[in-house]
Motif scaffolding. Structure first.
Motif, PDB file in Angstrom:
ATOM      1  N   PHE A  64      64.139  57.791  63.528  1.00  0.00           N
ATOM      2  CA  PHE A  64      63.172  57.501  64.264  1.00  0.00           C
ATOM      3  C   PHE A  64      62.508  55.812  63.395  1.00  0.00           C
ATOM      4  N   GLU A  65      62.605  54.811  63.728  1.00  0.00           N
ATOM      5  CA  GLU A  65      62.618  53.951  63.882  1.00  0.00           C
ATOM      6  C   GLU A  65      60.722  54.078  64.096  1.00  0.00           C
ATOM      7  N   ARG A  66      59.166  53.393  63.365  1.00  0.00           N
ATOM      8  CA  ARG A  66      58.379  53.145  63.576  1.00  0.00           C
ATOM      9  C   ARG A  66      58.180  51.911  63.971  1.00  0.00           C
ATOM     10  N   PRO A  67      58.071  51.262  64.666  1.00  0.00           N
ATOM     11  CA  PRO A  67      57.900  50.113  64.758  1.00  0.00           C
ATOM     12  C   PRO A  67      56.358  49.134  64.320  1.00  0.00           C
ATOM     13  N   VAL A  68      56.474  48.603  63.392  1.00  0.00           N
ATOM     14  CA  VAL A  68      55.019  48.102  62.742  1.00  0.00           C
ATOM     15  C   VAL A  68      55.278  46.021  63.383  1.00  0.00           C
ATOM     16  N   ASN A  69      54.084  45.917  63.488  1.00  0.00           N
ATOM     17  CA  ASN A  69      53.742  44.930  63.926  1.00  0.00           C
ATOM     18  C   ASN A  69      52.956  43.617  63.167  1.00  0.00           C
ATOM     19  N   ARG A  70      53.587  42.706  62.702  1.00  0.00           N
ATOM     20  CA  ARG A  70      52.287  41.891  61.557  1.00  0.00           C
ATOM     21  C   ARG A  70      51.759  40.143  62.402  1.00  0.00           C
ATOM     22  N   LYS A  71      50.758  39.874  62.699  1.00  0.00           N
ATOM     23  CA  LYS A  71      50.572  38.215  62.943  1.00  0.00           C
ATOM     24  C   LYS A  71      49.786  37.751  62.107  1.00  0.00           C
ATOM     25  N   ASN A  72      50.004  36.962  61.378  1.00  0.00           N
ATOM     26  CA  ASN A  72      49.181  35.978  60.775  1.00  0.00           C
ATOM     27  C   ASN A  72      47.222  36.032  62.090  1.00  0.00           C
ATOM     28  N   CYS A  73      46.117  35.422  61.065  1.00  0.00           N
ATOM     29  CA  CYS A  73      44.926  35.805  61.573  1.00  0.00           C
ATOM     30  C   CYS A  73      44.266  34.193  61.111  1.00  0.00           C
ATOM     31  N   GLU A  74      43.959  33.897  62.203  1.00  0.00           N
ATOM     32  CA  GLU A  74      42.482  32.630  61.460  1.00  0.00           C
ATOM     33  C   GLU A  74      42.163  32.550  60.363  1.00  0.00           C
ATOM     34  N   CYS A  75      41.798  31.965  59.530  1.00  0.00           N
ATOM     35  CA  CYS A  75      41.048  31.647  57.961  1.00  0.00           C
ATOM     36  C   CYS A  75      39.285  31.759  58.697  1.00  0.00           C
ATOM     37  N   THR A  76      39.229  32.313  57.147  1.00  0.00           N
ATOM     38  CA  THR A  76      37.856  32.036  57.859  1.00  0.00           C
ATOM     39  C   THR A  76      37.370  32.063  56.553  1.00  0.00           C
ATOM     40  N   GLU A  77      36.008  31.611  56.020  1.00  0.00           N
ATOM     41  CA  GLU A  77      35.334  31.650  54.932  1.00  0.00           C
ATOM     42  C   GLU A  77      35.724  32.458  54.395  1.00  0.00           C
ATOM     43  N   GLN A  78      35.469  34.000  54.235  1.00  0.00           N
ATOM     44  CA  GLN A  78      35.518  35.274  53.653  1.00  0.00           C
ATOM     45  C   GLN A  78      37.203  35.747  53.111  1.00  0.00           C
ATOM     46  N   ASN A  79      38.341  34.527  53.393  1.00  0.00           N
ATOM     47  CA  ASN A  79      40.080  34.601  52.948  1.00  0.00           C
ATOM     48  C   ASN A  79      39.362  33.490  51.843  1.00  0.00           C
ATOM     49  N   PHE A  80      37.756  33.047  51.328  1.00  0.00           N
ATOM     50  CA  PHE A  80      38.448  32.496  49.866  1.00  0.00           C
ATOM     51  C   PHE A  80      37.274  32.944  49.373  1.00  0.00           C
ATOM     52  N   GLU A  81      37.588  32.691  48.253  1.00  0.00           N
ATOM     53  CA  GLU A  81      36.856  32.725  46.664  1.00  0.00           C
ATOM     54  C   GLU A  81      36.399  31.260  46.136  1.00  0.00           C
ATOM     55  N   CYS A  82      35.605  31.703  44.687  1.00  0.00           N
ATOM     56  CA  CYS A  82      35.450  30.684  44.128  1.00  0.00           C
ATOM     57  C   CYS A  82      36.493  30.370  43.867  1.00  0.00           C
ATOM     58  N   GLU A  83      36.849  28.659  43.170  1.00  0.00           N
ATOM     59  CA  GLU A  83      37.880  28.207  42.786  1.00  0.00           C
ATOM     60  C   GLU A  83      37.195  28.335  41.209  1.00  0.00           C
ATOM     61  N   MET A  84      38.199  28.143  40.193  1.00  0.00           N
ATOM     62  CA  MET A  84      37.671  27.916  38.792  1.00  0.00           C
ATOM     63  C   MET A  84      36.591  26.851  38.462  1.00  0.00           C
ATOM     64  N   GLY A  85      35.306  27.332  37.648  1.00  0.00           N
ATOM     65  CA  GLY A  85      34.104  26.512  37.532  1.00  0.00           C
ATOM     66  C   GLY A  85      33.374  26.971  38.575  1.00  0.00           C
ATOM     67  N   PHE A  86      33.874  27.617  39.128  1.00  0.00           N
ATOM     68  CA  PHE A  86      32.778  27.470  40.628  1.00  0.00           C
ATOM     69  C   PHE A  86      32.512  29.050  40.826  1.00  0.00           C
ATOM     70  N   THR A  87      30.861  29.763  41.332  1.00  0.00           N
ATOM     71  CA  THR A  87      30.148  30.306  41.242  1.00  0.00           C
ATOM     72  C   THR A  87      29.591  31.269  42.962  1.00  0.00           C
ATOM     73  N   ARG A  88      29.376  32.651  42.309  1.00  0.00           N
ATOM     74  CA  ARG A  88      28.416  32.235  44.227  1.00  0.00           C
ATOM     75  C   ARG A  88      27.555  33.533  43.769  1.00  0.00           C
ATOM     76  N   LYS A  89      26.661  33.262  44.179  1.00  0.00           N
ATOM     77  CA  LYS A  89      25.383  34.770  44.078  1.00  0.00           C
ATOM     78  C   LYS A  89      26.752  35.659  44.809  1.00  0.00           C
ATOM     79  N   VAL A  90      25.761  37.025  44.404  1.00  0.00           N
ATOM     80  CA  VAL A  90      26.373  38.465  45.682  1.00  0.00           C
ATOM     81  C   VAL A  90      26.082  38.257  46.670  1.00  0.00           C
ATOM     82  N   GLY A  91      26.490  38.263  48.061  1.00  0.00           N
ATOM     83  CA  GLY A  91      26.362  37.986  49.430  1.00  0.00           C
ATOM     84  C   GLY A  91      26.120  36.982  50.223  1.00  0.00           C
TER      85      GLY A  91
END
Length: 134
Positions: A48-75
């Motif tokens: 039995f085949e169970r279909p799986v659909n995948r779709k990329n989303c538009e980027c938001t700031e939450q898709n990124f983390e700080c680069e090396m040499g940069f930090t951020r506060k919690v929240g």
């Protein structure tokens, strides 16, 4: 054969979510699975085949983390220069000058496309940089 989510179907569609957005995107993609409803008493064979659909989303700031040499506060989403020696300071930097660097990088494994993109930020040259000629 009934379509998933129809009233007569034994199946439903389901997307995992972290609960932060209505688009149900995680790591820049929305994945939709077809699964058997909990109340259904049907049997699915091995093939039995169970279909799986995948779709990329538009980027938001939450898709990124700080680069090396940069930090951020919690929240906070703002990445600030850490001045911890991990970023090479340009030779042309003077004590009264700035250089520009990208403070964010995409989270590893994230597949979002378009949308929010990090911009270069002005970083003050360190006080111990060579003196300006002005």
């Amino acid at each position: 054969v009934w379509a998933a989510d129809s009233v007569s179907s034994d199946y439903e569609t389901w997307s995992p979510s972290d609960g932060r957005g209505a688009d149900k995107c995680m790591l820049g993609r929305q994945v939709t699975y077809t699964r058997r409803k909990q109340t259904s008493e049907c049997f699915n064979g091995e093939k039995f085949e169970r279909p799986v659909n995948r779709k990329n989303c538009e980027c938001t700031e939450q898709n990124f983390e700080c680069e090396m040499g940069f930090t951020r506060k919690v929240g906070s989403m703002e990445c600030k220069f850490a001045d911890d020696g991990t970023i090479t300071i340009p030779q042309t930097c003077t004590s009264s000058d700035y250089f520009y660097a990208i403070a964010h990088r995409k989270v590893i494994g994230d597949t979002c496309e378009g949308g929010w993109q990090p911009r270069k930020v002005a970083v003050p040259c360190p006080a111990n940089a060579r003196l300006s000629r002005g």
